[in-house]
Motif scaffolding. Structure first.
Motif, PDB file in Angstrom:
ATOM      1  N   SER A   1       0.852  -1.188   0.000  1.00 41.98           N
ATOM      2  CA  SER A   1       0.000   0.000   0.000  1.00 41.98           C
ATOM      3  C   SER A   1       0.886   1.235   0.000  1.00 41.98           C
ATOM      4  O   SER A   1       2.003   1.202   0.533  1.00 41.98           O
TER       5      SER A   1
ATOM      6  N   ASP B   1      -6.608  -0.869   0.063  1.00 41.49           N
ATOM      7  CA  ASP B   1      -5.940  -1.015  -1.221  1.00 41.49           C
ATOM      8  C   ASP B   1      -4.522  -1.543  -0.931  1.00 41.49           C
ATOM      9  O   ASP B   1      -3.636  -0.776  -0.616  1.00 41.49           O
ATOM     10  N   ASN B   2      -4.285  -2.896  -0.926  1.00 46.44           N
ATOM     11  CA  ASN B   2      -5.220  -3.823  -1.517  1.00 46.44           C
ATOM     12  C   ASN B   2      -5.377  -5.074  -0.646  1.00 46.44           C
ATOM     13  O   ASN B   2      -5.624  -6.165  -1.140  1.00 46.44           O
TER      14      ASN B   2
ATOM     15  N   ASP C   1      -8.402  -5.608  -7.383  1.00 53.98           N
ATOM     16  CA  ASP C   1      -7.821  -4.416  -6.764  1.00 53.98           C
ATOM     17  C   ASP C   1      -8.957  -3.421  -6.526  1.00 53.98           C
ATOM     18  O   ASP C   1     -10.007  -3.501  -7.169  1.00 53.98           O
ATOM     19  N   THR C   2      -8.747  -2.501  -5.629  1.00 52.65           N
ATOM     20  CA  THR C   2      -9.807  -1.531  -5.360  1.00 52.65           C
ATOM     21  C   THR C   2      -9.980  -0.576  -6.535  1.00 52.65           C
ATOM     22  O   THR C   2      -9.045  -0.320  -7.299  1.00 52.65           O
TER      23      THR C   2
ATOM     24  N   THR D   1      -3.132  -1.896 -12.889  1.00 54.80           N
ATOM     25  CA  THR D   1      -3.102  -2.953 -11.886  1.00 54.80           C
ATOM     26  C   THR D   1      -2.107  -4.025 -12.313  1.00 54.80           C
ATOM     27  O   THR D   1      -1.394  -3.874 -13.309  1.00 54.80           O
TER      28      THR D   1
ATOM     29  N   MET E   1      -9.062   6.457  -1.917  1.00 55.68           N
ATOM     30  CA  MET E   1      -8.002   5.554  -2.335  1.00 55.68           C
ATOM     31  C   MET E   1      -6.627   6.212  -2.165  1.00 55.68           C
ATOM     32  O   MET E   1      -6.440   7.376  -2.480  1.00 55.68           O
TER      33      MET E   1
END
Length: 432
Positions: free
Chosen positions: A89, A233-234, A314-315, A384, A407
């Motif tokens: 993160s 995340d994540n 993934d977010t 991603t 995020m």
């Protein structure tokens, strides 16, 4: 579409515990591994010879984990179903020479890791976690989960322009945390961390350490329908994929037509180019060795990869009520609306129409609602591990996730229903 599942509060409670136990990528993979061990998986070393036995196995490398379950009757060419995610993160990372300070303050020198929202790290109580590398080649995890550090914000009296013109932070000058008073002493921080970890400071030859907010995750809102917490995340996806793999491995082998896989990588937030990142060889090596350990040939490997599908989880962005104009006008994912299918025709996400069909079928089978996400054309989207996985290994990949707000903040926000819905959809996908 089937009726959506009812909210499983137990799953979200478990996610909160997972987040608290995982202040660094190294802790995250250790936590996931412990959960898989309870589900019957066993650790295999990359340096050992592998056998073709059935059951669950996993490999650990730094902040990455790859786990897979081989059901009875699986052939050497049996395709894989992969749930991909990342363990890192955006945050602050301790520098090689960490001891610094001025004017009677002791500080810790840090680098900025990934696309961090810097202002969200100001005036927070921060702990310190990560791993220590020891002289004998081993590592020791450390988690100082109490208020230790703080990045103090400048008082508004000394920056009258902060409110009307916006806060401006210099990444080098303004983000160094304080952790005490007194003269700067070389080696002070690592001596302290080593003692906290129960090792001799003289045995510490390297470290990968990072501050983390010590405030625990919490339900939010009148009806507690939201979840606020760090590192979603994540780690939200890592937790969901771990739970899904354990659940599928508990089904009768006759009901598992694929080899389900969890692949959680490090370093996604800075490009994935490392031996533990998605752009490295780890996943491909593990999958190939699994094929060869079961007596397979290069032909079997090619057949298995040709039938393999990866969900890159993934977010993503929920529509923000204060900035709705930043979103595509016809795609407004909402929290607690189920997982999102992430689409970008320029392949910043790997989803195409065929992948959409795979994901839709998995959600329908699981009775999970889902949503579509695409970025506003005027704003380039992020990316991603999805496109990297597809291109590096030549396997079909679909980008999905959970819609969140804030995020890359030190504290993010999602719907409290969505983690369970994501895990259920991934389980439906892994089970075929």
């Amino acid at each position: 579409m089937s009726s959506p599942l009812r909210f499983d509060r137990g799953h979200t409670d478990d996610l909160m515990a997972f987040l608290m136990a995982s202040p660094s990528p190294y802790h995250a993979v250790a936590t996931a591994a412990a959960r898989l061990e309870k589900a019957g998986f066993r650790h295999v070393e990359e340096t050992d010879a592998w056998d073709g036995s059935t059951g669950g196995k996993y490999v650990l490398r730094g902040g990455a984990i790859v786990a897979w379950y081989v059901p009875e009757g699986a052939g050497a060419h049996t395709p894989f179903r992969i749930a991909g995610a990342h363990t890192d993160s955006p945050n602050l990372r301790v520098k090689p020479l960490p001891d610094t300070g001025a004017y009677g303050w002791r500080q810790v020198a840090v680098e900025i890791y990934g696309g961090t929202l810097l202002n969200t790290w100001l005036d927070r109580d921060l702990g310190l976690a990560g791993r220590l590398s020891l002289r004998d080649g081993t590592h020791r995890l450390v988690d100082i989960d109490r208020p230790l550090l703080r990045v103090p914000q400048l008082a508004v009296h000394l920056d009258r322009s902060a409110n009307p013109d916006g806060l401006k932070l210099d990444r080098q000058k303004h983000m160094q945390p304080i952790w005490g008073l007194g003269d700067v002493e070389e080696g002070d921080l690592i001596r302290f961390v080593a003692e906290e970890a129960g090792v001799d400071p003289e045995d510490v030859t390297g470290w990968d350490l990072m501050p983390h907010p010590v405030e625990p995750p919490a339900y939010l809102g009148r009806d507690r329908e939201l979840l606020a917490g760090p590192r979603m995340d994540n780690l939200l996806s890592v937790h969901a994929a771990t739970a899904a793999l354990a659940a599928v491995a508990g089904q009768p082998d006759s009901e598992i037509p694929y080899i389900p896989v969890l692949a959680a990588f490090d370093h996604e937030e800075n490009g994935s180019q490392s031996d533990t990142g998605a752009d490295g060889p780890l996943l491909g090596t593990v999958l190939e060795r699994s094929v060869f350990a079961r007596g397979g040939s290069l032909e079997d490997r090619a057949r298995a990869f040709a039938g393999t599908v990866c969900l890159s989880s993934d977010t993503g962005h929920a529509v923000h009520p204060n900035y709705a104009e930043r979103h595509d006008p016809t795609h407004h994912p909402v929290v607690n609306g189920g997982p999102i299918l992430k689409v970008n025709v320029n392949m910043r996400y790997a989803t195409d129409g065929s992948g959409r069909a795979v994901f839709a079928a998995a959600c329908e089978k699981a009775g999970v609602p889902w949503q579509a996400f695409v970025s506003n054309n005027a704003m380039p989207c992020g990316t991603t591990i999805g496109p990297i996985t597809a291109a590096r290994h030549g396997i079909q990949t679909v980008d999905i996730g959970v819609a969140i707000l804030s995020m890359h903040s030190a504290r993010e926000l999602c719907g409290a229903d969505d983690p369970h819905l994501l895990a259920t959809a991934i389980a439906g996908f892994l089970a075929g």
